[in-house]
Scaffold this motif. Sequence first.
Motif: not given
Lengths: 280, 330
Positions: B107-126
């Motif tokens: 249920g995370i929409r729009g820009k927020k979804a992209e921000e969250e995706a970026k956050r976790v990908l960075e967190l895990l070094g991907l």
Amino acid sequence: MLYETLVLLRREVVKWVNRRPVLVISIVTPLFWILLFGKSFNLLRLISLEAPPFPAPLAEAFQRYVSSLLVELFGTLDYFTYVTSGILVVFALFQSMFSGVSVVFDKRLGYLTRLLVAPIPRGSIFLAKVGGTLFRVTVLSAVLLLIADMAGFRFKEGISIIDLLGAWIVVLLVASGFTSIFSSIAFHINNQEVLFALANLVNLPLMFTSSAIFPVEQMPEWLRSIAVLNPLTYAADLTRYFLVGKEIGDPITGLAVLLVFASASLLAGYHVSVKGMEKD
Amino acid sequence: MESHAIVADRLVKTYGNLVAVSDVSFSIGRGETFALLGPNGAGKTTTIKMLSTLTKPSSGDALVGGYSVVREPLKVRRLIGLVPQDLTADDEMTGWENVLVSARLYGIRGKKAEEEAKRVLELLGLWEHRDRRVATYSGGMRRKLEIAMSLVHSPEILFLDEPTLGLDVQSRRHLWDYVFMLKRQGVTIMLTTHYMEEAEHLSDRVAIIDHGRIVAEGAPEELKSRIRGDRIHVELADPREADKVVSALNELLGPSSVEPASGGQVVVISVQEASSVLPDIIRALTGYRVKSVNVVKPNLEEVFLELTGRSLREESMDPARFRLHLRRLR
């Protein structure tokens, strides 16, 4: 529900477009069918009289007579046009089967687990599969008709956008119905071989007991009684009615039959699929 | 506010005649890291499946984040993240697309979804690998992506099913670091493992599960303190000699401190202080074909052996359990 379905539908589309080879093959396959199948059975050849064995006026009368028979039978003078309009619905059937196969793969590759643990209505997983087929079938049908047009497909005189929309809706109804059936089975099995075997079992009979590649009127009585039960018969007749202008009497009945077939399959498929997802 | 993140109440799961989980109860506090330790086929994955609403318990219930897994599965799903044992990412899509789809499904929409995706990908070094198809990822990267997909909605409760299975030592260390980081952020973590080091290292509390039952539960130190003194493992070349070895050692050390384990391949001796009796033991073993003699300091492996008479690493299971296991792996 709608939002989740769209998210998953987008995945279906991205995957399909990403798979370039599959995309190319899915377009080339129907082309092979219509070009090889359609062009090899050249009906006009039967009545082209280069050296008539009887006087010219008689020959012309004979030719007119056979032509009218053919038009009455096929709704068109060349088999290419006949079979192309029928193949549209056959390929909707084939794409529906692929949808079922993709369900099994989502299961086997674990992706379904990810979806089942997400807070989404389970129905959206099923609806996205149906939507994916509708998208693929729409693109493939458009490409097929475009190329058929270049290869000499005889659209009916003064074909309108309404006719094209009509044919499109027919193809969508076929795809929704059969995707529902194949997917709901797929949600209950773990092995894609089962689905392939099943598809082999039903696809060809479904195709040959319909008017998709040969007119029902020419079938023996027993086969005709099967053909009348086959949704593909109604669908092929309707696409021919809309695109080629073949007289089929009453298009409303056909549309109604397809509508009932599609909605009943969707409704049943929805519940059976969700049940399959809940299974251990 | 409910003080427990998870309360499992008499969970039972049967598949036909096979009882995969029988009467399992435990509770996990908020912010706690809890490990379910046991051999393959013990019922760990089935327990996680019930808690994460993937399968309905045959009987019993569990509250996860205060909601019943039986009656309110949708509410439970909103709160939890699951990293299943199998890989679940779509390998035809890129890492970025996979994480983004996950975010949107929560249920995370729009820009927020992209921000969250970026956050976790960075967190895990991907992050720098985000546009590659998952099929080209290494095993360690795929595992990290699984975690990224499970964290994108910032779950309160995270389930990790055998998170380090098949990972090399370095990737395993990395993964442990992520678990610690999440723990610091207050995430409740429940993991299953059959590596006792993992359970010991990561968790505040451990439950030992065997044949679908929890046989012991407590902090790693607490469980270890149940074993007093030292353990000496005598590994035999011929299991048929086990009985004779046991009686010879019993004569030396007195009854009930010597027991065969692992079908006679190992004889376990419990003593106060290993170093003082070891010379006598070695003398008593003369004439038997002994592969090795080891002094073992108490660890969870020992606790498991003591409780079940079997080693955690023993891969043998009965055929029905093995089939079930295969089915799950598929």
